[in-house]
Scaffold this active site. Structure first.
Site: not given
Ligand SMILES: COc1cc(COC(=O)c2cn[nH]c2)cc(-c2cccnc2)c1
Length: 245
Positions: A90, A117, A159, A174
């Protein structure tokens, strides 16, 4: 192109055996390898996480495990080839068609799937000393892990790899591709001509390509103005009123 994916849930990447990516792998266009991060974890429990310094909720994935995994995965290329490391998170920069297109011309990508996390920040700091590293976000929401995001990135990139799509022209048109100048695609129709009292727009049933192109452009502008006015603002900023020609 070679793509390595490192995850504690290899089964989440099973869809990469299917459909477009699966066919491209079997055709030798893509070399996709999925690695279980726990291979590099030690101890009877194969722990890959620990509590965050400074407190805070949840757990983090540890640097020693990721470091060992990335060392082995990124050392297994031809001679001294270096991959680009992509980390779905994120906290990353947004995934765009332009970024996917750039990655599609790379010889080798490695995707690191975070869980809990996230990953100890030193893992990426250390990796940046040996290879390009990019954090990429699919959107402003939080998933339980990076695997689903990795599937999206692999498909968006694959793709665009030459030979993977039967009809490369479709990638040109696209939404968000350069070919459509960043507008959303117009509504599309196929047979039957009439379906539940709904007709295919007359203009599409004629043969006049100039008229069809104009109609599609108008519908794209309408749709973009309705659901993505931000894209329209960017287009006008780039092309001025000519954007509506
Ligand atoms: C590598 O670090 C990360 C990866 C992810 C998975 O990816 C997504 O969620 C995502 C990717 N694009 N939009 C969202 C989640 C966390 C995470 C979890 C809980 C709280 N904060 C962060 C951390």
């Amino acid at each position: 192109m070679r793509i390595d994916v490192v995850t504690i849930f290899p089964g989440y990447l099973a869809p990469l055996d299917e459909a477009l990516v699966g066919r491209a792998r079997r055709a030798g266009l893509l070399d996709v390898r999925v690695h279980d991060l726990r291979r590099w974890a030690s101890g009877v429990h194969k722990a890959v996480d620990d509590a965050p310094y400074g407190g805070g909720p949840g757990m983090l994935m540890t640097a020693p495990v990721w470091g060992a995994a990335l060392d082995e995965v990124t050392a297994s290329g031809d001679d001294d080839a270096v991959p680009r490391l992509l980390v779905p998170t994120p906290a990353g920069a947004p995934l765009t068609q332009r970024r996917a297109a750039g990655w599609a011309s790379e010889p080798w990508l490695v995707l690191a799937c975070g869980r809990y996390e996230g990953i100890d920040a030193r893992v990426l700091d250390d990796a940046r000393r040996r290879m390009p590293v990019e954090e990429v976000s699919l959107g402003d929401y939080v998933l339980a892990g990076g695997e689903v995001a990795a599937l999206v990135v692999v498909e968006a990139v694959s793709r665009l790899v030459p030979g993977v799509l039967g009809n490369p022209a479709s990638a040109e048109l696209d939404s968000f591709a350069e070919g459509t100048a960043g507008l959303l695609e117009a509504p599309a129709y196929t047979r039957p001509e009439r379906w539940r009292d709904l007709d295919v727009p007359e203009v599409l049933r004629g043969g006049n390509h100039a008229v069809v192109d104009r109609w599609r452009r108008d519908r794209s502008l309408e749709r973009t103005a309705a659901v993505r006015p931000d894209l329209l603002d960017a287009l006008v900023a780039r092309h001025g009123a000519a954007a509506f020609d």
